[in-house]
Design a protein around this motif. Sequence first.
Motif, PDB file in Angstrom:
ATOM      1  N   GLY A  94       0.764  -1.298  -0.009  1.00  0.00           N
ATOM      2  CA  GLY A  94      -0.038  -0.104  -0.011  1.00  0.00           C
ATOM      3  C   GLY A  94       0.837   1.074   0.053  1.00  0.00           C
ATOM      4  N   LEU A  95       0.320   2.414  -0.281  1.00  0.00           N
ATOM      5  CA  LEU A  95       0.897   3.561  -0.298  1.00  0.00           C
ATOM      6  C   LEU A  95       1.779   3.781   1.056  1.00  0.00           C
ATOM      7  CD1 LEU A  95      -1.299   5.868  -2.380  1.00  0.00           C
ATOM      8  CD2 LEU A  95       0.567   4.823  -3.287  1.00  0.00           C
ATOM      9  N   GLY A  96       2.846   3.947   1.051  1.00  0.00           N
ATOM     10  CA  GLY A  96       3.705   4.002   2.360  1.00  0.00           C
ATOM     11  C   GLY A  96       4.600   3.004   2.482  1.00  0.00           C
ATOM     12  N   GLY A  97       4.293   1.636   1.897  1.00  0.00           N
ATOM     13  CA  GLY A  97       4.932   0.445   2.100  1.00  0.00           C
ATOM     14  C   GLY A  97       5.267   0.280   3.268  1.00  0.00           C
ATOM     15  N   SER A  98       6.593  -0.323   3.767  1.00  0.00           N
ATOM     16  CA  SER A  98       6.820  -0.696   4.980  1.00  0.00           C
ATOM     17  C   SER A  98       7.108   0.268   6.190  1.00  0.00           C
ATOM     18  CB  SER A  98       8.006  -1.609   4.881  1.00  0.00           C
ATOM     19  OG  SER A  98       7.710  -2.682   4.319  1.00  0.00           O
ATOM     20  N   SER A  99       6.944   1.580   5.692  1.00  0.00           N
ATOM     21  CA  SER A  99       7.105   2.715   6.347  1.00  0.00           C
ATOM     22  C   SER A  99       5.581   2.781   7.344  1.00  0.00           C
ATOM     23  CB  SER A  99       7.121   4.145   5.575  1.00  0.00           C
ATOM     24  OG  SER A  99       6.307   4.509   4.966  1.00  0.00           O
ATOM     25  N   ASN A 100       4.750   2.143   6.824  1.00  0.00           N
ATOM     26  CA  ASN A 100       3.316   1.902   7.406  1.00  0.00           C
ATOM     27  C   ASN A 100       3.326   0.907   8.471  1.00  0.00           C
ATOM     28  OD1 ASN A 100       2.343   3.787   5.740  1.00  0.00           O
ATOM     29  ND2 ASN A 100       1.126   2.313   4.268  1.00  0.00           N
ATOM     30  N   MET A 101       4.474   0.114   8.395  1.00  0.00           N
ATOM     31  CA  MET A 101       4.167  -1.249   9.365  1.00  0.00           C
ATOM     32  C   MET A 101       5.370  -1.485  10.027  1.00  0.00           C
ATOM     33  SD  MET A 101       4.013  -4.304   6.486  1.00  0.00           S
ATOM     34  CE  MET A 101       3.481  -5.520   7.791  1.00  0.00           C
ATOM     35  N   ASN A 102       6.510  -0.787  10.009  1.00  0.00           N
ATOM     36  CA  ASN A 102       7.666  -0.897  10.588  1.00  0.00           C
ATOM     37  C   ASN A 102       7.358  -0.176  12.190  1.00  0.00           C
ATOM     38  OD1 ASN A 102       8.038   1.726  10.533  1.00  0.00           O
ATOM     39  ND2 ASN A 102       9.417   1.785   9.009  1.00  0.00           N
ATOM     40  N   PHE A 103       8.501  -0.562  13.049  1.00  0.00           N
ATOM     41  CA  PHE A 103       8.438   0.049  14.217  1.00  0.00           C
ATOM     42  C   PHE A 103       8.666   1.431  14.879  1.00  0.00           C
ATOM     43  CE2 PHE A 103       8.255  -4.703  16.558  1.00  0.00           C
ATOM     44  CZ  PHE A 103       7.288  -4.967  15.680  1.00  0.00           C
ATOM     45  N   TYR A 104       8.711   2.005  13.531  1.00  0.00           N
ATOM     46  CA  TYR A 104       8.981   3.426  13.535  1.00  0.00           C
ATOM     47  C   TYR A 104      10.475   3.753  14.363  1.00  0.00           C
ATOM     48  CZ  TYR A 104       5.709   3.285  17.431  1.00  0.00           C
ATOM     49  OH  TYR A 104       5.025   3.133  18.572  1.00  0.00           O
ATOM     50  N   CYS A 105      11.340   2.992  14.247  1.00  0.00           N
ATOM     51  CA  CYS A 105      12.732   3.513  14.967  1.00  0.00           C
ATOM     52  C   CYS A 105      13.366   4.237  13.814  1.00  0.00           C
ATOM     53  CB  CYS A 105      13.321   2.075  15.324  1.00  0.00           C
ATOM     54  SG  CYS A 105      12.430   0.835  16.314  1.00  0.00           S
ATOM     55  N   TRP A 106      13.924   5.327  14.421  1.00  0.00           N
ATOM     56  CA  TRP A 106      14.483   6.122  13.433  1.00  0.00           C
ATOM     57  C   TRP A 106      16.284   5.950  13.724  1.00  0.00           C
ATOM     58  CZ3 TRP A 106      13.179   8.279   9.196  1.00  0.00           C
ATOM     59  CH2 TRP A 106      13.893   9.300   8.397  1.00  0.00           C
ATOM     60  N   ILE A 107      16.953   5.153  13.100  1.00  0.00           N
ATOM     61  CA  ILE A 107      18.193   4.908  13.434  1.00  0.00           C
ATOM     62  C   ILE A 107      19.248   5.142  12.178  1.00  0.00           C
ATOM     63  CG2 ILE A 107      19.773   3.011  14.367  1.00  0.00           C
ATOM     64  CD1 ILE A 107      17.529   3.507  16.236  1.00  0.00           C
ATOM     65  N   LYS A 108      20.196   5.794  12.445  1.00  0.00           N
ATOM     66  CA  LYS A 108      21.397   5.747  11.396  1.00  0.00           C
ATOM     67  C   LYS A 108      22.420   5.110  11.557  1.00  0.00           C
ATOM     68  CE  LYS A 108      19.234  10.562  10.672  1.00  0.00           C
ATOM     69  NZ  LYS A 108      19.637  12.140  10.393  1.00  0.00           N
ATOM     70  N   PRO A 109      23.082   4.538  10.481  1.00  0.00           N
ATOM     71  CA  PRO A 109      24.120   3.727  10.815  1.00  0.00           C
ATOM     72  C   PRO A 109      25.688   4.458  11.204  1.00  0.00           C
ATOM     73  CG  PRO A 109      23.958   4.057   8.417  1.00  0.00           C
ATOM     74  CD  PRO A 109      22.828   4.966   9.095  1.00  0.00           C
ATOM     75  N   PRO A 110      26.770   3.920  11.271  1.00  0.00           N
ATOM     76  CA  PRO A 110      28.017   4.459  11.598  1.00  0.00           C
ATOM     77  C   PRO A 110      28.402   4.974  10.227  1.00  0.00           C
ATOM     78  CG  PRO A 110      28.052   2.017  12.164  1.00  0.00           C
ATOM     79  CD  PRO A 110      26.673   2.304  11.821  1.00  0.00           C
ATOM     80  N   ALA A 111      29.346   5.908  10.546  1.00  0.00           N
ATOM     81  CA  ALA A 111      29.865   6.540   9.216  1.00  0.00           C
ATOM     82  C   ALA A 111      30.496   5.486   8.517  1.00  0.00           C
ATOM     83  CB  ALA A 111      30.658   7.987   9.658  1.00  0.00           C
ATOM     84  N   GLU A 112      31.324   4.642   9.208  1.00  0.00           N
ATOM     85  CA  GLU A 112      32.354   3.785   8.492  1.00  0.00           C
ATOM     86  C   GLU A 112      31.380   2.722   7.638  1.00  0.00           C
ATOM     87  OE1 GLU A 112      32.373   2.203  12.854  1.00  0.00           O
ATOM     88  OE2 GLU A 112      32.225   4.188  11.806  1.00  0.00           O
ATOM     89  N   ASP A 113      30.145   2.408   7.919  1.00  0.00           N
ATOM     90  CA  ASP A 113      29.364   1.477   7.486  1.00  0.00           C
ATOM     91  C   ASP A 113      28.922   2.189   5.937  1.00  0.00           C
ATOM     92  OD1 ASP A 113      29.609  -0.216   9.354  1.00  0.00           O
ATOM     93  OD2 ASP A 113      27.404  -0.460   9.387  1.00  0.00           O
ATOM     94  N   ILE A 114      28.816   3.403   5.856  1.00  0.00           N
ATOM     95  CA  ILE A 114      28.408   4.047   4.602  1.00  0.00           C
ATOM     96  C   ILE A 114      29.604   4.377   3.765  1.00  0.00           C
ATOM     97  CG2 ILE A 114      27.406   6.053   3.600  1.00  0.00           C
ATOM     98  CD1 ILE A 114      25.164   3.923   5.043  1.00  0.00           C
ATOM     99  N   ASP A 115      30.634   4.772   4.492  1.00  0.00           N
ATOM    100  CA  ASP A 115      32.172   4.841   3.843  1.00  0.00           C
ATOM    101  C   ASP A 115      32.395   3.324   3.193  1.00  0.00           C
ATOM    102  OD1 ASP A 115      32.285   7.318   4.335  1.00  0.00           O
ATOM    103  OD2 ASP A 115      33.697   7.153   6.079  1.00  0.00           O
ATOM    104  N   ALA A 116      32.192   2.341   3.461  1.00  0.00           N
ATOM    105  CA  ALA A 116      32.328   0.996   3.028  1.00  0.00           C
ATOM    106  C   ALA A 116      31.643   0.958   1.400  1.00  0.00           C
ATOM    107  CB  ALA A 116      31.708  -0.140   3.803  1.00  0.00           C
ATOM    108  N   PHE A 117      30.488   1.605   1.313  1.00  0.00           N
ATOM    109  CA  PHE A 117      30.046   1.499   0.052  1.00  0.00           C
ATOM    110  C   PHE A 117      30.988   2.204  -1.171  1.00  0.00           C
ATOM    111  CE2 PHE A 117      25.146   2.230   1.598  1.00  0.00           C
ATOM    112  CZ  PHE A 117      25.238   1.140   2.398  1.00  0.00           C
ATOM    113  N   GLU A 118      31.436   3.194  -0.621  1.00  0.00           N
ATOM    114  CA  GLU A 118      32.534   3.956  -1.541  1.00  0.00           C
ATOM    115  C   GLU A 118      33.647   2.894  -1.723  1.00  0.00           C
ATOM    116  OE1 GLU A 118      33.040   8.550  -2.449  1.00  0.00           O
ATOM    117  OE2 GLU A 118      34.240   7.900  -0.617  1.00  0.00           O
ATOM    118  N   LYS A 119      34.326   2.312  -0.764  1.00  0.00           N
ATOM    119  CA  LYS A 119      35.394   1.391  -0.812  1.00  0.00           C
ATOM    120  C   LYS A 119      35.126   0.265  -1.785  1.00  0.00           C
ATOM    121  CE  LYS A 119      37.332   2.520   3.845  1.00  0.00           C
ATOM    122  NZ  LYS A 119      37.347   1.866   5.211  1.00  0.00           N
ATOM    123  N   LEU A 120      33.754  -0.054  -1.987  1.00  0.00           N
ATOM    124  CA  LEU A 120      33.431  -1.241  -2.718  1.00  0.00           C
ATOM    125  C   LEU A 120      33.224  -0.966  -3.977  1.00  0.00           C
ATOM    126  CD1 LEU A 120      31.012  -3.181  -0.374  1.00  0.00           C
ATOM    127  CD2 LEU A 120      33.140  -3.791  -1.061  1.00  0.00           C
ATOM    128  N   GLY A 121      33.368   0.506  -4.677  1.00  0.00           N
ATOM    129  CA  GLY A 121      33.555   0.900  -5.882  1.00  0.00           C
ATOM    130  C   GLY A 121      32.394   1.908  -6.284  1.00  0.00           C
TER     131      GLY A 121
END
Length: 605
Positions: A94-121
Motif C-alpha cells: 500500500g502507499l507508504g510500503g513498509s514505513s506503514n508497518m515498521n516499528f518507527y525506529c529512526w536509526i542511522k548507521p555508523p559513518a564507516e558502514d556508509i563509507d564502505a559503499f564507496e570502498k566497494l566501488g
Amino acid sequence: MPILSIDDVSEKSFDYIIIGGGTAGLALAARLSEDPHVSVLVLEAGKVHLNDSKIDMPVQYGATFGDPEYDWAFKTTKQKYSNDKEVPWPRGKGLGGSSNMNFYCWIKPPAEDIDAFEKLGNPGWNWAEYEKYSKKSETFHPPAQEQINLFPHTFDPNFRGTSGPIQVTIPPTVHTIDKLVQGTLVNKGIKVIKDPYGGDITGTWIASANLDPKSWSRSSSATAYLQPHLNRRNLGVLTGTLVSRIIVDDRLKDEELRVSGVEFLLEKDKYVVKANKEVILCAGAINSPKILELSGIGRPTILSNLGVDVKIDLPGVGENVQEHIFVGISYELNPETPHETFDLLADPVYAAKARELYALGKGLHRSSISSFSYLPLSAGNPVEAPIIADKIEAEIKERQEKGLLPPGLAEQLSLQISTLRDEASPDFELVAFPGFFTTISKPEAGKLYFSMFCMLNHPFSRGSIHATSKDPSVHPEIDPHYFESDIDLELLVQQFKFLRTFPDSEPWKSGVVREVDPGPKCQTDEEIRDYIKNNLTSTWHTAGSCSMLPREKQGVVDPKLKVYGTKNLRVADISIIPLHIAAHTQATAYVIGEKAADLIKMDNV
C-alpha cells in the motif's frame, strides 16, 4: 491527480514511472515532481491507506502483520542451518510500503558502514553524502521539558535536519525501562552517546522515532512525502497494480538497452503504460529482483527456468542477500517500581482508556522502542573476540583459495572482519522492548515484563531471492541462508551470554525478578544455540538483492543506480545496499530516495 483511475494511465505516457509507492518510492516521486515540467507516475500494488488509524497510531506493533490488506506476507524457505525453520517476512503493501508497518525506529548507521559503499566501488556514496540527504529528509523536534525531567535526553542539533518531510522526535518513552537498561550498561562500562545521529553509534543511547509530536501519529512516506502534494497536477498514483514486467526494447547493435514502459495487472486485466524518460524500480529488496527477472534481466539459468527470454545477462540479480535477524529474551520486572509497559494494553479497560488519552495527545500510545546499544564484539567478550575474528578470517581465506567465493564477496567480507576487530565499530545491537516479546511462555496477568533483543547487523552469510514463476502474483523464493556461516550464530551467542551477566549489576540486579524466556533450563552454549535457531526472528531489513557494485563483482546497479546494460532503468530502494549496515533501514531508505532524485535530475537536465 494524484490518485488516478486506469483510464488515466493505460496506453498513456509519463516522463518517469516509479514501480512501488513505498518508503523510497514516494520520497523519489515527491522530489521528481517538484519540477512542474515533468510527469511522474507511481504504480503501487496495494491500497491507498491514508488516514488509517491502524497505521497512524503508535504502539500497535505487528497489528498489520499477516493481514493481506497491508502485508505481502512473504516467508522464507526452510532454513537448513536453523532447524528447518520457515521465517515470516512481513512487508508493507500500500502507499507508504513498509514505513506503514515498521516499528518507527529512526536509526542511522555508523559513518564507516556508509563509507564502505564507496570502498566497494561506488564514488559519491559516503558518510558526508548520507548525512546531507538524511538531514534533507527530516525535521527534528526536541523532546519536551516534561520528558527531560523524567530522563536526561540529550541531542546535538548539528546532526539533525530542520526542514525535511519526515517528522522525527524523541517520544515520551517508558522512562523506567530506559533507566533500568541504560543505567546497567553504564555500570558495565559502556559509553553513553550524546547523539547517535552524527556517525558514531558505538555505545548506549536513546533513539528517536519518526512520529509527529503535533499529532503523535506515524510520519510515513505516504503522510510526509505524498499527502502534502495531493494537488500536484504532474504527480499521479495508481493503486492495485501488480507489475508483471518492465518492457525492454530490442537491442540495436551493441548499444545499451532502453526500457519503454511497464506492463501491469489490475483486477487480472493486463495494461501497459509508457515511459518517456525513465523507469525506476522501488519495489523493495524482495520484489525488485523478481520484477527484473520477469523482465529478462538476471542470471540466465534462472530466466531459462522461468521461460523468460534473456535481455541482459546479469548474474548478480537476487544474489548477495543480507538480512538482519534477532532473538528475544524476556524478563519479569520487580513490581516495587511502577512501570507502564506495553503489556498493559492487553487489558481491554486499560486499552480503551489509552485510546481516549491518545485522542487528547497523552498516554502510552505516544511511546516507542527507545533504549538502543551498539557495541563492539570485544565489549561482550574481550578474551574471545580476537579468537573469533581469527577463526572467521581463516575460514574465508580457505574458501577463497578453493574458489568458493562469488566475485566481489572477498572484499565485502574483508571489510566485515575489519569491523569485527575494531573496538570503535559496532557488531552487537541490544534493544530494550517495554513488553513481553517471546513465545515460549505467556505473560501472567498482573505482572509486568520487558524484553531484550540480541540483533545480528553484519551477517557473514549470503542468501538469494529469485522468481519461481512467470505469474507475477507468485512470491519469489526467499532463502537468506541463515547461519550458513557459523560465525553469525556465534555472534548472537556472544550477545546472549553478555546479557546473562547483567544480573550482577545495578539497577538490573534490583529491578528484574527473573528471566522468563528461555529461563534457567537454557545454560550451555549448545542449548543457547538451539534456542536461537528455534526462536530467531527476521528484523525485516533485507538488503543486497540488487547490489550497487561493479558489474564484474556481481553488481546490479552502478553508482548512479542504473541497471547495468540499460540506458534508462534504475533501482532505488534498500536492495541496492552492497554491504549491510548497523542500523534499522528506514532512514537509509529515505536517503536512497532523496539521492536517487538528484541523480536522475542531473542526468535529465
